[in-house]
Every structure is written in C-alpha cells, then in structure tokens.
Design a protein around this motif. Structure first.
Motif, PDB file in Angstrom:
ATOM      1  N   PRO A   1       5.299  -0.941   2.599  1.00 47.81           N
ATOM      2  CA  PRO A   1       4.853   0.506   3.102  1.00 47.81           C
ATOM      3  C   PRO A   1       5.388   1.150   1.039  1.00 47.81           C
ATOM      4  O   PRO A   1       6.832   1.218   0.852  1.00 47.81           O
ATOM      5  CB  PRO A   1       5.539   1.146   4.028  1.00 47.81           C
ATOM      6  N   LEU A   2       4.447   1.917   0.088  1.00 47.43           N
ATOM      7  CA  LEU A   2       5.257   2.068  -0.897  1.00 47.43           C
ATOM      8  C   LEU A   2       5.235   3.580  -0.959  1.00 47.43           C
ATOM      9  O   LEU A   2       3.830   4.481  -0.696  1.00 47.43           O
ATOM     10  CB  LEU A   2       4.282   1.517  -1.916  1.00 47.43           C
ATOM     11  N   LYS A   3       5.699   4.414  -2.083  1.00 41.47           N
ATOM     12  CA  LYS A   3       5.349   5.548  -2.157  1.00 41.47           C
ATOM     13  C   LYS A   3       4.821   6.307  -3.552  1.00 41.47           C
ATOM     14  O   LYS A   3       4.531   5.043  -4.309  1.00 41.47           O
ATOM     15  CB  LYS A   3       6.065   6.548  -2.153  1.00 41.47           C
ATOM     16  N   ASP A   4       4.112   6.906  -4.152  1.00 42.51           N
ATOM     17  CA  ASP A   4       4.211   7.196  -5.162  1.00 42.51           C
ATOM     18  C   ASP A   4       4.549   7.099  -6.069  1.00 42.51           C
ATOM     19  O   ASP A   4       6.076   6.576  -6.816  1.00 42.51           O
ATOM     20  CB  ASP A   4       3.521   9.009  -5.164  1.00 42.51           C
ATOM     21  N   GLY A   5       4.104   6.401  -7.585  1.00 44.13           N
ATOM     22  CA  GLY A   5       3.965   6.362  -9.090  1.00 44.13           C
ATOM     23  C   GLY A   5       4.613   4.954  -8.621  1.00 44.13           C
ATOM     24  O   GLY A   5       4.637   4.836 -10.404  1.00 44.13           O
ATOM     25  N   ILE A   6       4.354   3.663  -8.428  1.00 36.31           N
ATOM     26  CA  ILE A   6       5.229   2.998  -8.473  1.00 36.31           C
ATOM     27  C   ILE A   6       4.800   1.861  -9.576  1.00 36.31           C
ATOM     28  O   ILE A   6       4.007   1.728 -10.103  1.00 36.31           O
ATOM     29  CB  ILE A   6       5.271   1.885  -7.264  1.00 36.31           C
TER      30      ILE A   6
ATOM     31  N   CYS B   1      -2.621   6.459  -6.227  1.00 38.00           N
ATOM     32  CA  CYS B   1      -1.529   6.980  -7.057  1.00 38.00           C
ATOM     33  C   CYS B   1      -0.587   6.063  -6.813  1.00 38.00           C
ATOM     34  O   CYS B   1       0.785   7.000  -7.432  1.00 38.00           O
ATOM     35  CB  CYS B   1      -0.965   8.429  -5.989  1.00 38.00           C
ATOM     36  N   PHE B   2      -0.952   4.868  -7.823  1.00 38.53           N
ATOM     37  CA  PHE B   2       0.541   4.189  -8.228  1.00 38.53           C
ATOM     38  C   PHE B   2       0.399   4.343  -9.819  1.00 38.53           C
ATOM     39  O   PHE B   2      -0.424   4.761  -9.859  1.00 38.53           O
ATOM     40  CB  PHE B   2       0.406   2.695  -7.611  1.00 38.53           C
ATOM     41  N   ASN B   3       0.789   3.364  -9.918  1.00 38.65           N
ATOM     42  CA  ASN B   3       1.426   3.744 -11.810  1.00 38.65           C
ATOM     43  C   ASN B   3       1.904   2.631 -12.307  1.00 38.65           C
ATOM     44  O   ASN B   3       2.283   1.943 -13.202  1.00 38.65           O
ATOM     45  CB  ASN B   3       1.943   4.670 -12.529  1.00 38.65           C
ATOM     46  N   LEU B   4       0.049   1.361 -11.797  1.00 38.01           N
ATOM     47  CA  LEU B   4       0.376  -0.124 -12.428  1.00 38.01           C
ATOM     48  C   LEU B   4      -0.830  -0.210 -13.821  1.00 38.01           C
ATOM     49  O   LEU B   4      -1.626   0.299 -14.186  1.00 38.01           O
ATOM     50  CB  LEU B   4       0.387  -1.405 -11.632  1.00 38.01           C
TER      51      LEU B   4
ATOM     52  N   HIS C   1       1.041  -1.191  -0.412  1.00 38.23           N
ATOM     53  CA  HIS C   1       0.129  -0.015  -0.158  1.00 38.23           C
ATOM     54  C   HIS C   1       1.173   1.087   0.150  1.00 38.23           C
ATOM     55  O   HIS C   1       1.693   1.249   0.395  1.00 38.23           O
ATOM     56  CB  HIS C   1      -1.234   0.006   1.617  1.00 38.23           C
ATOM     57  N   LYS C   2       0.450   2.990  -0.140  1.00 38.49           N
ATOM     58  CA  LYS C   2       1.138   3.687  -0.356  1.00 38.49           C
ATOM     59  C   LYS C   2       0.656   3.919   1.304  1.00 38.49           C
ATOM     60  O   LYS C   2      -0.060   3.848   1.818  1.00 38.49           O
ATOM     61  CB  LYS C   2       0.214   4.188  -1.422  1.00 38.49           C
ATOM     62  N   PHE C   3       1.815   4.078   1.850  1.00 35.66           N
ATOM     63  CA  PHE C   3       1.862   4.597   2.535  1.00 35.66           C
ATOM     64  C   PHE C   3       2.715   5.899   3.207  1.00 35.66           C
ATOM     65  O   PHE C   3       3.847   6.377   2.409  1.00 35.66           O
ATOM     66  CB  PHE C   3       2.943   3.801   3.571  1.00 35.66           C
ATOM     67  N   GLY C   4       1.909   6.826   4.204  1.00 40.35           N
ATOM     68  CA  GLY C   4       2.248   8.276   4.453  1.00 40.35           C
ATOM     69  C   GLY C   4       1.331   9.994   4.018  1.00 40.35           C
ATOM     70  O   GLY C   4       1.395   9.287   2.416  1.00 40.35           O
TER      71      GLY C   4
END
Ligand code: ZL4
Ligand code: CA
Ligand code: ZN
Length: 372
Positions: free
Chosen positions: A222-227, A268-271, A194-197
């Motif tokens: 925990p992941l950030k934007d744009g993965i 907010c990911f990029n899959l 998941h997006k975290f933060g």
C-alpha cells in the motif's frame, strides 16, 4: 540488454470501442500505442499476432455461466430490462453496457490467453497484450471498467503447463480481482503495488496475505500520493527480489497499468515513463518467461508513450529509441515538446514525507522472510 523473442498481440478492431461519452477508459489508447510502436520501427523486430477471440466457454473457466451469458447478450438498449430481471452484473456508471462490450472482452481476453499459450509452448520469451490487464473483473460481476478478467484466464492457462506463476501489478489501483481468484492457492503469488486509503477499490491492506494453503501468497504494497521513481524503485526491487527467492516462479505476468504515471487523470502517483518502465526492465532482467499486459491509464498520450517505451524494453532496444517522436497519425497530441517522455511534477511524495514507505518495505520483506 540481450535480445528476447517477443510476441505482440494486437487486434486492429480494439481501438474502435468506446465506453460511452465522458467515460475515462478509452480503448483508442491501444491504437495510439500501436501507431507509435509502428513508427518506431518495432513491428519487424517482433512476432505480430492477432489472437483468436475468447469464446464464452473459455471465459467460463473463471466467470459464472450466468454472467458470461448475460454479457454476451447485453446491449445499450437491453441493459435496463436485463438488469431488472434479477441480475446485478453491471453495477453503477463505471461499467456501462456499451455497444460491443462483449466483443471488446473477447479481444482483451483472447490476447492474454493466446499470450499464455505461446509462452507456455516455449515459442516466445515475452508476450505482450496491451488490451489486457483488466484486473478488477470478478467471477460474477463487472467492476472498475473491467468485465472479463483476462489476467485470471491467462494465468489459468499458464497453470496447465507450469507449476508456479507470479503476478505483479503496478497499476495505481489494487489488483483485487486477480488476488481474489487465487487467494487460497500456493501456485500463484499475487503482488500489487497501489494507492491505499480512500481510493478505489478499497482492498489491498498490507495484512491481507492469502488464506489456507494460499497464506503468504498474496502480497500487498500500500502506497500514498505522489510516489516518485526513486521511492517506487526502493520498494519494488527489494520486494520482487525476495519474492523471486522464496517463490521461484516458472512464469511472470506483469500488469503495466499506466495510471501510476505522473499526470494521470485518475491516478495520484508521480512516476515518469522511465520509472514505470524500470519495473519492466527489472523483471525482464531475471530471465523468466514473461507476459506484459496493460490495465489502467487515463491520460491517453502518456499511456501510449509508456507502453511504446515498454515494448522497446521488452525487445531490449530502449537505448536506441529517439526521444523525439517520429511523425505519426497522432503527432499533434504530443505537443508542445513532441517527445517520448512523461515527466514528474512538483507534488509531495507523501510516502517519504511521513516515512511510511520505510515501514511498508520492512513489513513486506519480513512477511516474505517468514515463508522461507
Ligand atoms: C466515470 O465521468 O470509485 C465513469 C468513472 C463515467 C461519465 C458519465 C457518468 C458520470 C470518474 C469515474 C458519473 C460517474 C460516477 N463517467 C462513477 C464508487 C464509484 C461509483 C461510480 O485502472 N462513480 C466507484 C473505478 C472508480 C469508483 C476506478 C480503475 C480501473 C483500473 C484498471 C477503476 N470507481 C465512484 C465513481 C465519468 C466517470 C468519472 C471513476 N470511477 C473514477 N474512479 C472510479 O484499475 C482498468
Ligand atoms: Ca496495483
Ligand atoms: Zn487503475
């Protein structure tokens, strides 16, 4: 690519519910998905079932009696007065008391429970309930568009027959409700990407790992934007490999929240569709009985694309799928290209840019190694 017996749960009424004007969660996406699954000719290749609706009593295997009773009675008209009499079950604008909210929950939960029963009976290898996946619902409270936690109810059903269940959650949001329900048991391992933060619901820290007997059995990535597809895969596959090695689940529940796709209105990911579906393909290739549920996903045409393609992956026929969409009831929604694809955009992959994905992968793999 070998064949599997697939059971697909669909209730033709589910698409008619609406959370209210302007709400991002649109049950209609299950109807659009069903239409695409149908025009791609997949229905004759699966068992199509309409699940028995979940009763209040069954829901109370996880939820409090007071909360289920409240949900079963609340209407848009009585929401205010029922809420003012001491109960705070629906908090904020995320979880409105929409017309038919309880019936909607009986369909969503009924599908996941039936899927679990069918999987446990050995009658199917893969069971699908796109109306499920509502991972935020708590024992006594609605949260994040989720009222009844169909996933927890499904896993509880599996636990009647199976020793260990793995839950994997690729929704852009943390699967907090499922994690919390099984936080102290070693019979369910939960793993959320998941997006975290500064993002709802705020939980899912990498150091939250379960408590007591359940220590180590909650896994958070925990992941950030744009993965992107490549980055996501570079953490998903090794983490799942390690989990399968240390936990050896008897069944897997995969939450396929589609808000991790590029271009989602909330995510907010990029899959791409392929990158998202790779998770389904990878888990399926392990030959462990599996349930696929839905979850988030707020750009409806892309949700329908992804879940249609993932239904094909469950069947092992994704290579035969025509990327040009067949004519269907919603055809004009899919312009200008009219294709079964979700493409990436030009946002930065912060996970790569700041190198955090390598730390996250390393930390999670080290945590799992400790358990051996
Ligand atoms: C909306 O426009 O971050 C709901 C929700 C309804 C229409 C009319 C009301 C307008 C964005 C979101 C005001 C709404 C304000 N309407 C909602 C802290 C918040 C308090 C509530 O994919 N406001 C809460 C929940 C998240 C918060 C995400 C993901 C579910 C899942 C699985 C749930 N809640 C701030 C927001 C709108 C709305 C516009 C919204 N809500 C965006 N993010 C949230 O994981 C199914
Ligand atoms: Ca998640
Ligand atoms: Zn989500």
């Amino acid at each position: 690519m070998s064949k599997r017996r697939v059971t697909y749960y669909y209730d033709p009424d589910v698409g008619a519910y609406t959370y209210g004007f302007g709400h991002l969660m649109k049950p209609q996406r299950m109807r659009v998905t069903h239409e695409l699954v149908s025009v791609y000719g997949m229905l004759p290749k699966m068992h199509i079932l309409r699940a028995k609706r979940a009763t209040a009593e069954v829901m109370s295997r996880f939820h409090s009696d007071e909360y289920v009773h409240f949900l079963s009675r609340v209407t848009p008209e009585t929401a205010q007065e029922l809420t003012f009499h001491g109960s705070r079950f629906l908090v904020g604008d995320d979880n409105p008391a929409f017309e038919g909210v309880f019936e909607f929950c009986t369909i969503s939960a009924g599908g996941s429970i039936a899927a679990a029963q069918r999987l446990a009976s050995g009658a199917t290898d893969i069971a699908i309930n796109w109306a499920g996946g509502l991972h935020h619902a708590k024992k006594r409270e609605a949260s994040g568009f989720c009222y009844i936690n169909d996933i927890v109810l499904g896993i509880l059903e599996l636990l009647r027959w199976m020793p260990r269940v793995l839950y994997i959650d690729i929704d852009c949001h943390h699967g907090d409700g499922v994690e919390e329900a099984f936080y102290t048991t070693d019979r369910v391992m939960t793993c959320s990407f998941h997006k975290f933060g500064e993002y709802f619901p705020g939980t899912g820290n990498i150091n939250d790992r379960g408590r007591g007997k359940g220590r180590g059995y909650a896994v958070n990535v925990p992941l950030k934007d744009g993965i992107t597809d490549e980055t996501f895969r570079s953490v998903f596959e090794p983490v799942i490999d390690k989990i399968l090695e240390v936990f050896r689940p008897s069944a897997i529940v995969l939450q396929c929240g589609a808000d991790s796709l590029a271009g989602d209105r909330l995510g907010c990911f990029n899959l791409t569709m392929q990158g998202h579906a790779n998770c389904v393909q990878y888990v399926r290739s392990q030959n462990i009985p599996m349930i696929l549920v839905g979850g988030g996903g707020y750009t409806v045409k892309n949700v329908a694309r992804a879940w249609t393609y993932e239904t094909a992956c469950a069947l092992g026929i994704e290579k035969e799928i025509d990327p040009n969409l067949p004519w269907n009831e919603y055809f004009e929604w899919f312009g200008p290209r009219y294709r079964l694809e979700v493409v990436e955009n030009n946002m930065d992959d912060v996970n790569v840019k700041d190198g955090s994905v390598d730390d996250v992968r390393k930390t999670v793999l080290a945590q799992l190694s400790e358990m051996q």
